[in-house]
Design an enzyme around this catalytic site. Structure first.
Site, PDB file in Angstrom:
ATOM      1  N   THR A 132       0.852  -1.199   0.000  1.00  0.00           N
ATOM      2  CA  THR A 132       0.000   0.000   0.000  1.00  0.00           C
ATOM      3  C   THR A 132       0.885   1.245   0.000  1.00  0.00           C
ATOM      4  O   THR A 132       2.079   1.172  -0.293  1.00  0.00           O
ATOM      5  CB  THR A 132      -1.008  -0.036   1.174  1.00  0.00           C
ATOM      6  OG1 THR A 132      -1.965   1.008   1.005  1.00  0.00           O
ATOM      7  CG2 THR A 132      -0.325   0.160   2.525  1.00  0.00           C
ATOM      8  N   ASN A 133       0.321   2.387   0.315  1.00  0.00           N
ATOM      9  CA  ASN A 133       1.085   3.642   0.346  1.00  0.00           C
ATOM     10  C   ASN A 133       0.626   4.459   1.552  1.00  0.00           C
ATOM     11  O   ASN A 133      -0.246   4.039   2.307  1.00  0.00           O
ATOM     12  CB  ASN A 133       0.889   4.398  -0.969  1.00  0.00           C
ATOM     13  CG  ASN A 133      -0.568   4.677  -1.241  1.00  0.00           C
ATOM     14  OD1 ASN A 133      -1.210   5.425  -0.513  1.00  0.00           O
ATOM     15  ND2 ASN A 133      -1.119   4.047  -2.279  1.00  0.00           N
ATOM     16  N   ARG A 134       1.181   5.641   1.694  1.00  0.00           N
ATOM     17  CA  ARG A 134       0.953   6.427   2.905  1.00  0.00           C
ATOM     18  C   ARG A 134      -0.281   7.329   2.863  1.00  0.00           C
ATOM     19  O   ARG A 134      -0.463   8.163   3.735  1.00  0.00           O
ATOM     20  CB  ARG A 134       2.176   7.301   3.189  1.00  0.00           C
ATOM     21  CG  ARG A 134       3.401   6.532   3.590  1.00  0.00           C
ATOM     22  CD  ARG A 134       4.539   7.503   3.855  1.00  0.00           C
ATOM     23  NE  ARG A 134       5.816   6.824   3.928  1.00  0.00           N
ATOM     24  CZ  ARG A 134       6.270   6.237   5.029  1.00  0.00           C
ATOM     25  NH1 ARG A 134       5.562   6.226   6.127  1.00  0.00           N
ATOM     26  NH2 ARG A 134       7.451   5.644   5.014  1.00  0.00           N
ATOM     27  N   SER A 135      -1.110   7.184   1.878  1.00  0.00           N
ATOM     28  CA  SER A 135      -2.285   8.065   1.801  1.00  0.00           C
ATOM     29  C   SER A 135      -3.162   7.917   3.042  1.00  0.00           C
ATOM     30  O   SER A 135      -3.480   6.805   3.463  1.00  0.00           O
ATOM     31  CB  SER A 135      -3.109   7.713   0.564  1.00  0.00           C
ATOM     32  OG  SER A 135      -4.310   8.451   0.591  1.00  0.00           O
TER      33      SER A 135
END
Ligand code: C5P
Length: 418
Positions: A225-228
């Protein structure tokens, strides 16, 4: 990588006061939830509203007018005859100056009186005298809430245009669980914003917003995933609701509360987000893709948990389709672009390639922090060539600036806007 998060300066920009210039009459009745009514009064005051509190006699058994007066910095109406004696017809005045009358908490008794048109105290008279919208947040024991008479009373008030928020299921003061619990103040405030914004410049428009970072599974336990944080998308969804839009929020997993009055569709992967966006935009006027969609997914995610005994592990990543570029339909399209170099040039390329009406560009190299921030610094570029460079602002304010531009786009597309 997250595309939509901005920076936060040390001091940070000032929070907006979204209820500035609004007068809210808050009726508090005799329920143990009256103390939550006090918190509601405080939060509405902090949002800039003039809060005129009207307390019934029974409410004063639970909490004092002095407390409410201190929280709202306003005199509290707690006695009909006191005001009648001073030749002021308080309930008529209050009803007329209110932008909205909110009864929170409302007992079964007050609901029965209002349904029957009985005005025998300052609060019931205020509600009966007002031409403004009325919002009721019930709080009572489940048995009283489910009682036919109460249900009929609520039905009659709804028929007359009164709005309700809650009650919700949960723990009741009696220690039992069931429906009747006072709605969360955050939701009551959301409902107030929604009602006050009903005739806003997105009234009747269907807006789809995406938020969060998609999760691409590696095996049943792990994912990429990512840091959003989803904060930008959630702020846009709430702001669109507050302009009268019918909002669908398609979100990847985030740790944010769903905005009240917004249809929420929860997804995990980019593929699921694509499907949900395609379904939601079938009848939409606008799509705002604030989500940080993963560019890749694991080509063949393992069906069972991968064991470390396997040693070195190589994952093959396959590209995800570009949702914004591929989703079909004739609606306004707004994208986001996070760039670390040549901000305007790269954002413009994306605007053209994805045939967008507007792109929100974030210079991630120029910012000192980012993901999860409540603030954002962006530049808005529209298909017509207009470039608008915004300072560091709270995401709720950035959301409003984006929607101002969306409204212009819709106008240019021939939509009628109030
Ligand atoms: O090209 P880039 O990924 O930087 O574009 C960002 C914009 O495109 C964002 O609005 C994002 O939500 C959207 N996007 C998409 N589908 C993808 C990747 C990005 O809709 N697979």
């Amino acid at each position: 990588m997250d595309k939509n998060e901005g920076s936060q300066s040390k001091a940070g920009p000032e929070s907006p006061k979204p209820l500035e210039n609004k007068t809210i009459v808050l009726g508090i009745t005799g329920s143990i939830a009256a103390y939550k009514g006090a918190d509601l009064a405080s939060r509405l005051t902090q949002e800039g509203a003039v809060v005129e509190v009207v307390m019934t006699k029974e409410a004063q058994e639970f909490i004092t007018p002095v407390a409410l007066g201190a929280l709202t910095r306003r005199p509290v109406v707690s006695d009909m005859f006191h005001h009648a004696a001073s030749h002021q017809i308080t309930h008529v005045n209050l009803g007329q100056k209110a932008d909205i009358v909110v009864v929170a908490p409302a007992t079964a008794n007050i609901i029965a009186k209002l349904a029957a048109g009985i005005g025998d105290d300052e609060l019931t008279c205020t509600v009966l005298a007002t031409q403004s919208p009325v919002l009721i947040a019930p709080a009572m024991h489940a048995a009283m809430y489910l009682n036919r008479v109460t249900q009929d009373n609520i039905g009659r008030l709804k028929e007359r245009g009164v709005s309700f928020v809650g009650p919700v299921e949960g723990r009741l003061a009696s220690g039992h669980f069931g429906p009747g619990r006072f709605a969360e103040n955050t939701d009551i405030i959301g409902a107030i914003h929604q009602i006050l914004g009903r005739k806003g410049n997105l009234a009747g428009k269907r807006i789809v917003v995406t938020a969060g970072g998609t999760q691409e599974p590696i095996d049943p336990v792990r994912y990429i995933t990512n840091r959003s944080s989803g904060k930008m998308g959630f702020a846009i969804a709430a702001a669109a609701r507050d302009r009268g839009a019918e909002v669908t929020l398609v979100t990847a997993p985030v740790s944010l509360a769903a905005p009240y009055g917004v249809k929420i569709v929860r997804v995990n992967t980019a593929a699921e987000m694509f499907e949900a966006v395609a379904a939601a935009t079938a009848s939409a006027d606008g799509l705002i893709m604030a989500a940080a969609v993963a560019d890749y997914h694991v080509a063949s995610a393992a069906a069972n948990k991968i064991k470390r005994e396997r040693g070195t592990l190589t994952l093959e990543l396959a590209p995800n389709p570009d949702i914004l570029e591929s989703v079909k339909g004739d609606f306004a399209r707004v994208g986001f672009a996070a760039e670390s170099e040549n901000l305007i040039e790269n954002a413009r390329k994306k605007l053209e390639k994805k045939r967008l009406d507007l792109i929100v560009a974030n210079d991630i190299s120029a910012t000192d922090s980012g993901f999860g921030s409540d603030n954002n610094r962006v530049t808005l570029l529209s298909a017509g060539g207009k470039v608008e460079d915004l300072p560091l602002l709270p995401k709720s304010v950035v959301a409003d600036r984006i929607l101002d531009r969306l409204v212009s786009v819709l106008r240019e597309k021939g939509h009628s806007i109030h």
